[in-house]
Design a protein around this motif. Structure first.
Motif, PDB file in Angstrom:
ATOM      1  N   PRO A   1       2.021  25.575  35.498  1.00  0.00           N
ATOM      2  CA  PRO A   1       2.867  26.736  35.822  1.00  0.00           C
ATOM      3  C   PRO A   1       4.258  26.311  36.294  1.00  0.00           C
ATOM      4  O   PRO A   1       4.645  26.528  37.446  1.00  0.00           O
ATOM      5  CB  PRO A   1       2.073  27.433  36.933  1.00  0.00           C
ATOM      6  CG  PRO A   1       1.371  26.305  37.630  1.00  0.00           C
ATOM      7  CD  PRO A   1       1.049  25.280  36.575  1.00  0.00           C
TER       8      PRO A   1
ATOM      9  N   GLU B   1       6.689  29.047  37.703  1.00  0.00           N
ATOM     10  CA  GLU B   1       6.219  29.589  38.982  1.00  0.00           C
ATOM     11  C   GLU B   1       6.447  28.594  40.116  1.00  0.00           C
ATOM     12  O   GLU B   1       6.856  28.981  41.222  1.00  0.00           O
ATOM     13  CB  GLU B   1       4.738  29.948  38.879  1.00  0.00           C
ATOM     14  CG  GLU B   1       4.145  30.553  40.133  1.00  0.00           C
ATOM     15  CD  GLU B   1       4.721  31.919  40.485  1.00  0.00           C
ATOM     16  OE1 GLU B   1       4.495  32.367  41.624  1.00  0.00           O
ATOM     17  OE2 GLU B   1       5.408  32.530  39.634  1.00  0.00           O
TER      18      GLU B   1
ATOM     19  N   ARG C   1      10.194  28.684  40.958  1.00  0.00           N
ATOM     20  CA  ARG C   1      10.558  29.909  41.676  1.00  0.00           C
ATOM     21  C   ARG C   1      10.052  29.882  43.114  1.00  0.00           C
ATOM     22  O   ARG C   1      10.776  30.234  44.052  1.00  0.00           O
ATOM     23  CB  ARG C   1       9.996  31.139  40.951  1.00  0.00           C
ATOM     24  CG  ARG C   1      10.697  31.483  39.651  1.00  0.00           C
ATOM     25  CD  ARG C   1      10.303  32.865  39.158  1.00  0.00           C
ATOM     26  NE  ARG C   1       8.917  32.894  38.722  1.00  0.00           N
ATOM     27  CZ  ARG C   1       8.518  32.741  37.463  1.00  0.00           C
ATOM     28  NH1 ARG C   1       9.418  32.534  36.526  1.00  0.00           N
ATOM     29  NH2 ARG C   1       7.239  32.805  37.141  1.00  0.00           N
ATOM     30  N   ARG C   2       8.814  29.453  43.288  1.00  0.00           N
ATOM     31  CA  ARG C   2       8.230  29.415  44.644  1.00  0.00           C
ATOM     32  C   ARG C   2       8.992  28.427  45.531  1.00  0.00           C
ATOM     33  O   ARG C   2       9.197  28.686  46.717  1.00  0.00           O
ATOM     34  CB  ARG C   2       6.767  28.995  44.557  1.00  0.00           C
ATOM     35  CG  ARG C   2       5.873  29.987  43.852  1.00  0.00           C
ATOM     36  CD  ARG C   2       5.205  30.937  44.824  1.00  0.00           C
ATOM     37  NE  ARG C   2       4.148  31.688  44.160  1.00  0.00           N
ATOM     38  CZ  ARG C   2       2.901  31.772  44.606  1.00  0.00           C
ATOM     39  NH1 ARG C   2       2.556  31.141  45.713  1.00  0.00           N
ATOM     40  NH2 ARG C   2       2.011  32.484  43.964  1.00  0.00           N
TER      41      ARG C   2
ATOM     42  N   LEU D   1      -1.238  26.505  43.743  1.00  0.00           N
ATOM     43  CA  LEU D   1      -1.482  27.520  42.726  1.00  0.00           C
ATOM     44  C   LEU D   1      -2.820  27.231  42.059  1.00  0.00           C
ATOM     45  O   LEU D   1      -3.081  26.105  41.617  1.00  0.00           O
ATOM     46  CB  LEU D   1      -0.354  27.508  41.693  1.00  0.00           C
ATOM     47  CG  LEU D   1       1.071  27.653  42.257  1.00  0.00           C
ATOM     48  CD1 LEU D   1       2.093  27.614  41.141  1.00  0.00           C
ATOM     49  CD2 LEU D   1       1.205  28.940  43.064  1.00  0.00           C
TER      50      LEU D   1
END
Length: 338
Positions: free
Chosen positions: A293, A296, A299-300, A321
């Motif tokens: 991911p 993701e 972004r996190r 995750l």
């Protein structure tokens, strides 16, 4: 270039009022703020970065440390980097990209110069030599990856230990009792890179619990090296019917060599990959896989860095995750079990 004084004249306010609107240091009435913001937009004003940094002690820059090594799959690294850059921009930050293999020297350069307000660090090793400097830095830091000791650190990553376990479970559930792992290049394990070591840990532990024999072999990823690796695997474990691949470059050579040997996928041999979705779906056989991911994670990491800068995030936080395994055409029952 449009100046702050010109914005002030256009909005009918003082230069100090424009400055307060930009810095947020004083409360400005909503009508006045809207008038100033309208003038800024209409005139195309951009605050001088150096002056803004001096006034606010902020550079509005995030440093991203992403060593681009030849033994790593660069597309994944760059997908994370792009996600970091676009997300940072949405929060009003630019990104300073550090791609060299400088290690502690790069950390010292960023922390000592005030080039960036916060750092995001990738390619994390279990005993990463950058960690003592990151612990001591005044700038907040977020790691994309997990070291062995996460005390006092903010980290985000795919749960690679659970990923390894999930791959072992999937093949075991299909009746496979001898599994070979085609891993990253040897140098990745020599550096004790976190994601590779944790995947292997999860695979070994879950395979042992399920009574599955596991053989791990690193791979360079070329056709020639994969040919040698595959030959050694079948020489050592002729009963191997399942493969877990954590090396994007090795996927096409592995599938091609299995075909050349007359081993059909998945009738004779099942293959599960840990790789980007695009790699899994575009292989010669659509691969059962656990996706990375990348977006993701990027972004996190930015969200955590921005929250730390705003004082709204704890000093220590680990975000893992959960892996998701997608079954496609490359995995099926072990021969003789269906």
């Amino acid at each position: 270039m449009v100046t702050l004084a010109e914005v002030a004249r256009h909005a009918g306010v003082s230069a100090s009022t424009v400055s307060y609107v930009l810095s947020g240091k004083r409360s400005i009435s909503a009508p006045t703020r809207e008038r100033v913001e309208h003038s800024i937009k209409e005139l195309g004003y951009h605050p001088n970065a150096g002056a803004r940094a001096l006034a606010s002690s902020r550079s509005n820059i995030l440093a991203l440390m992403v060593p681009l090594r030849t033994d790593m799959y660069v597309p994944v690294m760059m997908e994370i980097a792009i996600a970091v850059a676009t997300t940072a921009r949405s929060h009003g930050y630019d990104v300073l990209l550090l791609t060299g293999e400088e290690g502690p020297a790069a950390v010292r350069r960023v922390t000592g110069s005030g080039l960036a307000d916060a750092m995001i660090v990738m390619d994390v090793e279990l005993e990463d030599e950058r960690l003592p400097l990151l612990h001591a830095a005044r700038q907040p830091t977020v790691l994309i990856g997990l070291p062995a000791d996460t005390v006092g650190l903010t980290c985000v990553d795919l749960d690679f230990t659970a990923t390894g376990a999930l791959c072992a479970e999937h093949l075991a559930d299909l009746g496979h009792r001898e599994i070979a792992v085609v891993g990253e290049a040897p140098a990745v394990y020599e550096r004790h890179t976190g994601f590779a070591e944790r995947t292997l840990e999860g695979l070994r532990r879950r395979a042992a619990e399920l009574g599955v024999r596991l053989l791990h072999r690193p791979g360079e990823g070329s056709y020639e090296s994969m040919d040698g690796t595959l030959s050694r695997i079948f020489d050592e474990r002729p009963g191997t019917t399942g493969f877990v691949v954590q090396n994007e470059a090795a996927i096409d050579p592995l599938l091609s060599l299995l075909r050349r040997q007359g081993r059909a996928v998945p009738e004779d041999v099942s293959v599960v990959a840990i790789c980007p979705e695009q790699v899994a779906t575009q292989a010669s056989v659509r691969l059962t896989s656990v996706a990375i991911p990348a977006q993701e994670m990027g972004r996190r990491a930015v969200a955590l860095a921005v929250a730390k800068l705003a004082g709204g995030a704890p000093e220590e936080q680990v975000t893992l995750l959960a892996p998701e395994l997608t079954v496609r055409a490359s995995s099926g029952p072990a021969p003789g079990t269906s």
